[in-house]
Scaffold this motif. Structure first.
Motif, short mmCIF file in Angstrom:
data_model
loop_
_atom_site.label_atom_id
_atom_site.label_comp_id
_atom_site.label_asym_id
_atom_site.label_seq_id
_atom_site.Cartn_x
_atom_site.Cartn_y
_atom_site.Cartn_z
N LYS A 15 14.92 29.98 -26.15
CA LYS A 15 15.64 29.27 -27.22
C LYS A 15 14.94 27.98 -27.63
N SER A 33 19.42 19.73 -26.63
CA SER A 33 20.52 19.07 -25.90
C SER A 33 20.28 19.08 -24.40
N GLY A 34 19.56 20.11 -23.91
CA GLY A 34 19.26 20.15 -22.48
C GLY A 34 18.49 18.91 -22.04
N TYR A 37 20.85 16.16 -21.07
CA TYR A 37 21.41 16.35 -19.72
C TYR A 37 20.36 16.06 -18.65
N ARG A 38 19.12 16.50 -18.90
CA ARG A 38 18.04 16.24 -17.94
C ARG A 38 17.79 14.74 -17.83
N ALA A 93 20.36 18.56 -13.77
CA ALA A 93 21.05 18.50 -15.07
C ALA A 93 22.25 19.44 -15.07
N SER A 94 22.05 20.63 -14.52
CA SER A 94 23.13 21.62 -14.47
C SER A 94 24.30 21.10 -13.64
N ALA A 97 26.12 18.39 -15.57
CA ALA A 97 26.69 18.98 -16.79
C ALA A 97 28.05 19.63 -16.54
N ARG A 103 29.96 15.35 -20.21
CA ARG A 103 29.86 16.13 -21.46
C ARG A 103 30.45 15.33 -22.62
N ARG A 124 23.66 25.08 -24.47
CA ARG A 124 24.56 26.05 -23.84
C ARG A 124 25.87 26.18 -24.62
N ASP A 125 26.29 25.07 -25.25
CA ASP A 125 27.61 25.03 -25.89
C ASP A 125 27.52 24.52 -27.33
N MET A 126 26.34 24.70 -27.95
CA MET A 126 26.16 24.20 -29.32
C MET A 126 27.12 24.89 -30.29
N ARG A 174 21.30 28.54 -11.25
CA ARG A 174 21.62 27.68 -12.40
C ARG A 174 22.48 28.46 -13.40
N ASP A 178 26.11 27.42 -14.77
CA ASP A 178 26.32 27.17 -16.21
C ASP A 178 27.34 28.16 -16.82
N ARG A 181 31.27 27.46 -15.01
CA ARG A 181 31.95 26.16 -14.91
C ARG A 181 33.22 26.18 -15.76
O1 DC Z 1 18.24 23.90 -21.63
P1 DC Z 1 17.83 23.18 -20.34
O2 DC Z 1 17.26 24.11 -19.30
O3 DC Z 1 16.94 22.02 -20.61
O4 DC Z 1 19.21 22.58 -19.74
C1 DC Z 1 19.28 21.96 -18.47
C2 DC Z 1 20.71 22.03 -17.95
O5 DC Z 1 21.54 21.16 -18.73
C3 DC Z 1 21.38 23.39 -18.01
O6 DC Z 1 21.15 24.16 -16.84
C4 DC Z 1 22.83 23.05 -18.18
C5 DC Z 1 22.83 21.74 -18.91
N1 DC Z 1 23.12 21.86 -20.34
C6 DC Z 1 24.43 21.97 -20.71
O7 DC Z 1 25.32 22.03 -19.86
N2 DC Z 1 24.77 22.03 -22.03
C7 DC Z 1 23.83 22.00 -22.98
N3 DC Z 1 24.18 22.04 -24.27
C8 DC Z 1 22.46 21.93 -22.63
C9 DC Z 1 22.13 21.89 -21.28
#
Ligand code: DC
Length: 219
Positions: A15, A33-34, A37-38, A93-94, A97, A103, A124-126, A174, A178, A181
């Motif tokens: 993605k 967006s990840g 969180y990172r 990050a996970s 998150a 959030r 993940r939640d866009m 992970r 994700d 949750r």
């Molecule tokens: O997309 P990524 O691998 O960079 O994301 C890292 C972590 O951040 C992912 O395992 C869960 C969290 N995350 C999230 O909860 N919501 C998002 N919109 C993006 C990432």
């Protein structure tokens, strides 16, 4: 209305690559967006906080980040690219998150990326939470083995050590966190086009996405 295209999916589904290609092709802005969180996880770690400490939400709220023109990420003025993309940072990050206050603290920051002429947002939640009214929602998936192989190649290319079997385990862990949750779990929006990229080239996925984006009247 400024159009938003959302691309959700698990780690390694492609993605990030697709979001970047679509944003370039359409001249839209890009939200990874990840990365937020990172960066929050790294900032919390830097302050010596436990990943489940309530203060992590304050860290998210006051995060001092900027992205250079080439996409390089800076935290408090320091380039953190070398640690940002590691699987260890992804796992941290996970973990942060999963906390509702974290959030919530990142919501406004993510929505501020909506600027003319449009936005491609990956995460993940866009499509399910952050940009609930987006006119084109995509969900990109792939088998865990293929995602681990892709991640393996990426890490090696960037000069990191990697172990395929360990990566499969880490990606599974992970994914589980994700997807399961309580808040904003990784799930396709009801109206999303779901694409399995396991056996498709990047170009083939991009073509399917563009067809859908056009059909939705975004461009
Ligand atoms: O997309 P990524 O691998 O960079 O994301 C890292 C972590 O951040 C992912 O395992 C869960 C969290 N995350 C999230 O909860 N919501 C998002 N919109 C993006 C990432």
């Amino acid at each position: 209305m400024i159009p938003v295209i959302t691309i959700d999916g698990p780690s390694g589904s492609g993605k990030g690559t697709l979001a970047r290609r679509l944003a370039e092709r359409l001249g839209f802005h890009l939200l990874d967006s990840g990365a937020l969180y990172r960066l929050t996880a790294l900032a919390a770690q830097k302050r010596g906080l436990a990943l489940d400490a309530p203060e992590v939400a304050e860290v998210a709220e006051t995060l001092n980040v900027h992205f250079a023109g080439d996409g390089a990420a800076f935290l408090d003025g320091t380039c953190v690219d070398s640690v940002l993309r590691t699987e260890q940072t992804g796992a941290m990050a996970s973990q942060i998150a999963a906390h509702p206050n974290v959030r919530a603290a990142l919501l406004a920051r993510q929505r501020a990326f909506v600027q003319p002429p449009g936005l491609v947002a990956d995460g993940r939640d866009m499509g399910t939470v952050v940009f609930i009214d987006a006119p084109a929602k995509l969900f990109l998936d792939a088998s865990v083995e293929i995602r681990a192989e892709r991640r393996y190649k990426q890490l090696i290319e960037h000069g990191f050590n990697a172990n395929l079997a360990a990566l499969i385990d880490e990606i599974r862990a992970r994914d589980d966190r994700d997807r399961n949750r309580a808040i904003a779990p990784l799930v396709p929006a009801a109206e999303a086009l779901v694409i399995d990229s396991s056996h498709l080239s990047i170009e083939a996925v991009e073509a399917q996405m563009m067809e859908f984006i056009r059909a939705q009247g975004v461009v």
